[in-house]
Design an enzyme around this catalytic site. Structure first.
Site, PDB file in Angstrom:
ATOM      1  N   CYS A 103       0.777  -1.322   0.289  1.00 22.52           N
ATOM      2  CA  CYS A 103       0.242  -0.105   0.268  1.00 22.52           C
ATOM      3  C   CYS A 103       0.881   0.998  -0.152  1.00 22.52           C
ATOM      4  CB  CYS A 103      -1.281   0.190   1.107  1.00 22.52           C
ATOM      5  SG  CYS A 103      -1.365  -1.099   2.124  1.00 22.52           S
ATOM      6  N   GLU A 257      10.424  -4.445   7.918  1.00 24.82           N
ATOM      7  CA  GLU A 257      11.539  -2.464   7.152  1.00 24.82           C
ATOM      8  C   GLU A 257      12.483  -2.692   7.635  1.00 24.82           C
ATOM      9  OE1 GLU A 257       8.405  -3.722   9.509  1.00 24.82           O
ATOM     10  OE2 GLU A 257       7.167  -2.932   8.684  1.00 24.82           O
ATOM     11  N   HIS A 292      -2.387   7.524   3.286  1.00 23.45           N
ATOM     12  CA  HIS A 292      -1.902   5.836   3.674  1.00 23.45           C
ATOM     13  C   HIS A 292      -2.742   5.626   5.145  1.00 23.45           C
ATOM     14  CE1 HIS A 292       0.487   2.727   3.944  1.00 23.45           C
ATOM     15  NE2 HIS A 292       1.398   3.111   5.738  1.00 23.45           N
ATOM     16  N   TYR A 296      -5.382   2.644   7.235  1.00 26.14           N
ATOM     17  CA  TYR A 296      -5.904   1.696   8.809  1.00 26.14           C
ATOM     18  C   TYR A 296      -7.182   1.392   8.970  1.00 26.14           C
ATOM     19  CZ  TYR A 296      -0.711   1.826   9.772  1.00 26.14           C
ATOM     20  OH  TYR A 296       0.561   2.219   9.034  1.00 26.14           O
ATOM     21  N   CYS A 299      -6.356  -2.845   6.560  1.00 25.13           N
ATOM     22  CA  CYS A 299      -5.395  -3.653   7.153  1.00 25.13           C
ATOM     23  C   CYS A 299      -5.672  -3.948   8.046  1.00 25.13           C
ATOM     24  CB  CYS A 299      -4.307  -3.124   6.516  1.00 25.13           C
ATOM     25  SG  CYS A 299      -3.885  -1.812   7.351  1.00 25.13           S
ATOM     26  N   GLU A 443       3.386  -0.914  15.334  1.00 27.19           N
ATOM     27  CA  GLU A 443       3.143  -0.325  14.192  1.00 27.19           C
ATOM     28  C   GLU A 443       2.470   0.386  14.032  1.00 27.19           C
ATOM     29  OE1 GLU A 443       2.628  -0.246  10.082  1.00 27.19           O
ATOM     30  OE2 GLU A 443       1.358  -1.044  11.526  1.00 27.19           O
TER      31      GLU A 443
HETATM   32 FE1  SF4 Z   1      -0.655  -1.555   3.977  1.00 27.09          FE
HETATM   33 FE2  SF4 Z   1      -1.591  -1.582   6.626  1.00 27.09          FE
HETATM   34 FE3  SF4 Z   1       1.027  -2.255   5.849  1.00 27.09          FE
HETATM   35 FE4  SF4 Z   1       0.530   0.357   5.838  1.00 27.09          FE
HETATM   36  S1  SF4 Z   1       0.093  -1.140   7.849  1.00 27.09           S
HETATM   37  S2  SF4 Z   1       1.114  -0.958   4.334  1.00 27.09           S
HETATM   38  S3  SF4 Z   1      -1.070   0.156   4.506  1.00 27.09           S
HETATM   39  S4  SF4 Z   1      -1.233  -3.591   5.824  1.00 27.09           S
HETATM   40 FE    FE Z   2       2.451   0.356   7.889  1.00 21.89          FE
END
Ligand code: SF4
Ligand code: FE
Length: 505
Positions: A103, A257, A292, A296, A299, A443
């Site tokens: 995303c 990450e 972004h 949330y 996801c 996170e």
């Molecule tokens: Fe995608 Fe959620 Fe991961 Fe961000 S935290 S990259 S919105 S899955």
């Molecule tokens: Fe994230």
């Protein structure tokens, strides 16, 4: 091109990024067991695009080529696109129980589409067309770009140009006929090692003195001068020891990450999308972070669905199905998760068309989504920990369970209902540990920006002066211009309104 999951994994083999993990150079992320779950989670974004049940949500028609593309490379062209995007996030959260990483690149693409158009309108540059060509490349190859925004930032109260070390924000060190040279780093970048590309955006509003830091560009992940140092996560190496202990062995924890270092990296002009136009940095940061942050409630709610299901499984297996306090906690988890889901849907339904033709989510609501997630995820995961019990953090390892000397004790003493295998209970407990205790919680707090960043944007758009006026009207300090005829009536006139429709001039 619409790649399948396996084709995406295959495509990573062609890349040779410079990756380090646990003090060693990783020759191939695809051939290293540590990276398998993250890669598999990202592969799900490819695989579901081919599934009849999800195709409608997972794909879109490119407005550039009219070809069918994966929605993760699509520019939102309508409210329906925004709604489908967040639905896609929830489905993928449910299917992976973790972050599927793709995303960030999608949001970077959409933010750049909008803002390059703005820069060109204001400055007479040609970034937008340049970006469109890049977008065609991404859509055509069904590529996964990582979105790299967060700089190391050094001393937080100093601006980029004031830092004792000038490299603590990514900046341009050289400009030439062919392109630019950039130096610096981006921290904690989701999915970096298993992306094809890296898209770099500024992390904050820049002023004139910081023009060299107002830079947006893209590079292939294995570009010369780019180094990726993979982050550690809670219990991350368990996946190398025992499958059950990993909790979510298929898809991992959070998004794999990495710290990305740009050590004098050359970027050709066709891949530069902002270079010195500091006035537009705020817009770019806001466009990216709003997109972004609105994710949330998709996801994380998909992951909450998995957590709620795991808790229900544990409650049933413990014989607690009808116990009121357990039902109450499960219901509360659902209520909290669906509140965040409603917020994400609202962001999409309240979205709007920008001058570029791309659609933007409602920025105020997007920040409210994320701020709610910073609190409510902790709350529903607290309830998950409560329902599951202390076993999630005290249970022996799978390695002892498999040990012929002591395994039978674990089999006996960790058994609940006769018909439920001990191994299944262990798997479910570890899954809850993974989701409700692991790195997913911080996170939820810091991913897409920490709560303070959301509050800044909420305050900026909170329209307090308008709200003050509302109160002044209700309190009788100011007149309500819309209802003046009622207020100007005498009491006698007002009451005649109720007498059989008899009104008085
Ligand atoms: Fe995608 Fe959620 Fe991961 Fe961000 S935290 S990259 S919105 S899955
Ligand atoms: Fe994230």
């Amino acid at each position: 091109m619409l790649r399948k999951g396996k084709e995406y994994i295959e495509s990573l083999k062609d890349l040779k990024p410079r990756v380090y993990f646990l003090g060693k150079r990783i020759e191939s992320v695809v051939n290293h067991p540590f990276f398998k779950p993250h890669i598999t989670a990202a592969a799900m974004t490819y695989e579901l695009a081919h599934h009849p049940q999800y195709r409608e949500v997972m794909t879109a028609k490119s407005h550039l080529t009219n070809e069918k593309v994966n929605r993760f490379t699509h520019i939102h062209r309508s409210i329906d696109d925004l709604v489908k995007k967040v639905k896609m996030m929830r489905i993928l959260g449910q299917k992976t129980g973790t972050c599927f990483q793709r995303c960030v690149g999608l949001d970077a693409l959409n933010a750049l589409y909008i803002v390059t158009h703005e820069i060109d309108s204001g400055e007479g540059t040609n970034y937008h067309q340049r970006f469109i060509e890049y977008l065609k490349y991404i859509q055509g190859g069904d590529l996964m770009p990582a979105g790299a925004m967060t700089d190391p930032k050094g001393v937080r109260n100093l601006k980029p140009h004031q830092q004792p070390d000038p490299d603590l924000y990514v900046h341009v060190v050289e400009k030439g006929k062919e392109g630019i040279v950039v130096r610096g780093a981006k921290c904690q970048i989701t999915g970096a090692v298993n992306s094809h590309e890296i898209i770099v955006l500024p992390t904050r509003t820049m002023r004139k003195e910081d023009s060299d830091y107002a830079v947006a560009f893209s590079v292939p992940v294995d570009e010369k001068g780019v180094t990726l140092i993979v982050s550690r996560q809670t219990n991350d190496t368990r996946r190398l020891e025992a499958e059950i202990d990993a909790g979510n062995p298929k898809y991992g924890v959070v998004g794999g990450e990495a710290l990305i270092v740009f050590d004098d990296v050359f970027v050709p002009w066709e891949r530069v999308f902002m270079c010195g136009e500091y006035k537009y940095s705020l817009e770019l940061v806001e466009a990216f972070s709003s997109h972004h942050r609105s994710n949330y409630g998709g996801c994380k709610v998909g992951i909450a669905d998995v957590a709620i299901g795991a808790c229900k499984w544990i409650a049933d297996s413990h014989g607690l199905t009808n116990v009121y306090h357990i039902r109450d906690k499960l219901t509360e988890m659902v209520q909290l998760a669906e509140t965040c889901w409603s917020c994400s849907l609202a962001c999409a339904y309240e979205g709007y068309r920008t001058k570029s033709g791309a659609y933007m989510v409602n920025p105020l609501l997007a920040n409210v989504v994320k701020l709610n997630i910073t609190r409510m995820t902790y709350e529903w995961m607290r309830l998950a920990q409560d329902i599951a019990g202390g076993t999630i953090i005290t249970m022996p390892s799978e390695l002892d369970y498999r040990n012929p000397d002591v395994g039978r004790y674990i089999e006996k003493f960790y058994r609940v209902k006769e018909e439920i295998p001990t191994e299944h209970r262990m798997r479910m407990m570890r899954l809850i540990e993974n989701i409700a205790v692991g790195a997913g919680l911080p996170e939820s707090l810091h991913g897409a920006g920490s709560p303070g960043a959301q509050k800044v944007m909420i305050e900026r758009r909170s329209n307090l002066e308008e709200k003050k006026k509302l109160a002044e009207i209700i309190a009788g300090i100011k007149e309500d211009e819309h209802f003046r005829d009622i207020w100007e009536m005498s009491e006698k006139e007002f009451f005649t309104l109720f007498k059989g429709g008899e009104t008085k001039k």
